[in-house]
Scaffold this motif. Structure first.
Motif, PDB file in Angstrom:
ATOM      1  N   LYS A 202      88.673  37.774  12.045  1.00  0.00           N
ATOM      2  CA  LYS A 202      88.860  36.521  11.320  1.00  0.00           C
ATOM      3  C   LYS A 202      87.959  36.529  10.092  1.00  0.00           C
ATOM      4  O   LYS A 202      86.863  37.087  10.127  1.00  0.00           O
ATOM      5  N   SER A 203      88.406  35.897   9.034  1.00  0.00           N
ATOM      6  CA  SER A 203      87.557  35.731   7.863  1.00  0.00           C
ATOM      7  C   SER A 203      86.464  34.704   8.164  1.00  0.00           C
ATOM      8  O   SER A 203      86.497  34.010   9.170  1.00  0.00           O
ATOM      9  N   GLY A 204      85.498  34.596   7.253  1.00  0.00           N
ATOM     10  CA  GLY A 204      84.461  33.573   7.416  1.00  0.00           C
ATOM     11  C   GLY A 204      83.066  34.110   7.586  1.00  0.00           C
ATOM     12  O   GLY A 204      82.097  33.371   7.481  1.00  0.00           O
ATOM     13  N   GLY A 205      82.928  35.418   7.897  1.00  0.00           N
ATOM     14  CA  GLY A 205      81.600  36.009   7.963  1.00  0.00           C
ATOM     15  C   GLY A 205      80.671  35.338   8.950  1.00  0.00           C
ATOM     16  O   GLY A 205      81.019  35.120  10.122  1.00  0.00           O
ATOM     17  N   HIS A 206      79.452  34.996   8.477  1.00  0.00           N
ATOM     18  CA  HIS A 206      78.411  34.440   9.349  1.00  0.00           C
ATOM     19  C   HIS A 206      78.943  33.284  10.196  1.00  0.00           C
ATOM     20  O   HIS A 206      78.691  33.205  11.399  1.00  0.00           O
ATOM     21  N   TYR A 207      79.638  32.365   9.537  1.00  0.00           N
ATOM     22  CA  TYR A 207      80.128  31.150  10.211  1.00  0.00           C
ATOM     23  C   TYR A 207      81.019  31.501  11.397  1.00  0.00           C
ATOM     24  O   TYR A 207      80.835  30.973  12.505  1.00  0.00           O
ATOM     25  N   THR A 208      81.973  32.397  11.187  1.00  0.00           N
ATOM     26  CA  THR A 208      82.921  32.747  12.241  1.00  0.00           C
ATOM     27  C   THR A 208      82.221  33.415  13.420  1.00  0.00           C
ATOM     28  O   THR A 208      82.518  33.114  14.585  1.00  0.00           O
ATOM     29  N   TYR A 209      81.265  34.312  13.147  1.00  0.00           N
ATOM     30  CA  TYR A 209      80.607  35.040  14.224  1.00  0.00           C
ATOM     31  C   TYR A 209      79.703  34.126  15.052  1.00  0.00           C
ATOM     32  O   TYR A 209      79.630  34.258  16.273  1.00  0.00           O
ATOM     33  N   ILE A 210      79.020  33.201  14.395  1.00  0.00           N
ATOM     34  CA  ILE A 210      78.202  32.226  15.141  1.00  0.00           C
ATOM     35  C   ILE A 210      79.102  31.307  15.955  1.00  0.00           C
ATOM     36  O   ILE A 210      78.787  30.952  17.096  1.00  0.00           O
ATOM     37  N   LEU A 211      80.258  30.923  15.402  1.00  0.00           N
ATOM     38  CA  LEU A 211      81.213  30.082  16.127  1.00  0.00           C
ATOM     39  C   LEU A 211      81.689  30.779  17.393  1.00  0.00           C
ATOM     40  O   LEU A 211      81.754  30.164  18.470  1.00  0.00           O
TER      41      LEU A 211
END
Length: 454
Positions: free
Chosen positions: A103-112
């Protein structure tokens, strides 16, 4: 979706703005393509994105900060190499995350994915109101500094032939004598030296922000990251060797624009073009950053953490236009209230705190989701070393620069009440919901954006 686009008919005819609907009701652009983000990022484009963003202002700003806080020329080169290795460790960790969470989004997606919506929102909040505006302000100030530099440059003209002969033939070494003089080295300054170095390398994580647009991400993401980091590390170390060959430590510390001083000593009259090329480099880095970061806000809106309009796509350009523009107001505020080095320390604390959290999430997912497909898997010691180093730098910086780091930490904590006020409690007052609906509808019409077709 506003009536302007919903009324686009079901017979494939063009609407007034050039969009059309196919017989199934899907919104198409004037070329007959679905409105959405396509897979346009190949290996070469991925390498270009990473290198283009990394080599911006950092190599022209950071040498002075690293030398100042490391205490000697030798230690500054060690910091540059150390930051390159540490960045490679972080990049490899992100390569694993990018191939198992597509998924796109980088830091945000991985923390989510690892720690849930509350922690992800706090990361998004800090990015939106502090980290990214400060980072954009730093590179914008560097752009302004270098674009104006030719107007104020001194007129001294050393003989070009002599300078070129010196640079190519002898390569002066006197500035490297006593390079590891430890008299001025202080442990308390090392986190700030690493902050400056890590800022110069920052950018290896940006391809992860556009994972959904990467062609064959299982292969492209790890290859693009590794190739880019090898190229950038070699370029940075060699550039600093060139700086120290031509300039003494005192000259570097006294310079407001290291690349310009270097060019003046080496190139004479021709040095006037160097600030222009540096400014163009900064501009390119800003452009690449906005391209990548808009995808994080796009994904956050899709998850319900930002207004709906930020996950809408321009009907012709196929870009999340509203998400691209979101950073401008806060960036302008920070441009006028801070200087480059205070903004750098302020932003770096938050950035590396949350990047450390992201890599901690990788370790956490290894145990909570062991069956998650991992086409690219790094040895566990790599994320562990990177994570511990990030947290060590962050907490030691509370001692080195308590004011800026304290402000950054306080700002990140405001994300907790913001999450409960704007996200957790679903029953918003009617006036607030009407205001949000009006905001979404107005921006959608002004920017000509619509929800992406899946």
């Amino acid at each position: 979706m506003s009536n302007r686009y919903a009324a686009a008919g079901k017979d494939g005819q063009l609407s007034g703005d050039g969009t059309q609907s196919d017989p199934g009701g899907e919104l198409l652009d004037k070329d007959g393509r679905k409105v959405g983000l396509g897979k346009k990022v190949t290996l070469l484009r991925g390498i270009s994105i990473i290198i283009g963003i990394i080599i911006g202002a950092g190599i022209f700003i950071s040498p002075k900060g690293i030398l100042k806080h490391s205490g000697s020329i030798g230690m500054s080169l060690v910091v540059w190499i150390g930051c390159g290795v540490l960045s490679l460790f972080g990049a490899l960790s992100y390569a694993e995350l990018g191939t198992c969470i597509k998924k796109s989004g980088g830091h945000y997606t991985y923390i989510l994915e690892a720690f849930g919506p509350q922690m992800a929102f706090i990361r998004l909040w800090a990015e939106l109101i502090a980290i990214r505006p400060a980072a954009m302000a730093v590179i914008s100030l560097a752009f302004g500094q270098y674009i104006l530099e030719p107007l104020f440059m001194p007129c001294a003209v050393p003989p070009m032939a002599v300078k070129l002969a010196t640079a190519i033939g002898i390569r002066e070494t006197k500035n490297f004598e006593n390079a590891f003089d430890m008299n001025n080295v202080k442990l308390s300054g090392m986190p700030l030296a690493f902050y400056s170095g890590m800022y110069a390398y920052a950018g290896w994580f940006y391809l992860n922000f556009v994972t959904e647009e990467v062609d064959n991400p299982e292969r492209t993401v790890p290859l693009a990251i590794c190739i880019s980091m090898a190229i950038v590390t070699c370029c940075y170390v060699l550039t600093n060797v060139a700086y120290y060959t031509v300039m003494s430590a005192e000259e570097i510390l006294a310079s407001e624009a290291v690349a310009v001083t270097f060019a003046e000593k080496l190139m004479g009259n021709f040095s006037v073009v160097v600030p222009l090329f540096v400014a163009l480099s900064c501009f390119g880095s800003m452009n690449g950053s906005l391209f990548a970061l808009s995808r994080m806000f796009y994904v956050a809106s899709r998850e319900g953490h930002l207004p709906e309009v930020f996950s809408m796509i321009h009907v012709h350009k196929h870009t999340p236009l509203a998400a691209v523009l979101i950073l401008y107001p806060m960036t302008m505020l920070q441009v006028f209230v801070g200087d480059i080095y205070s903004l750098l320390n302020f932003m770096s604390f938050l950035r590396w705190l949350f990047i450390g959290v992201v890599v901690l999430g990788l370790i956490y997912l290894r145990y909570t989701k062991p069956d998650l497909p991992r086409p690219f898997k790094v040895p566990l010691f790599i994320p562990v070393v990177f994570c511990l180093t990030c947290f060590f730098m962050v907490f030691l910086s509370l001692y080195s620069d308590p004011v800026n780091t304290g402000i950054g930490f306080a700002i990140s904590l405001t994300g907790i009440p913001a999450y409960y006020i704007f996200i957790y409690f679903n029953h918003r007052p009617k006036w607030l919901q009407r205001a949000l609906d009006c905001f979404n509808r107005t921006l959608q019409i002004l920017l000509v954006v619509v929800p992406a077709e899946q």
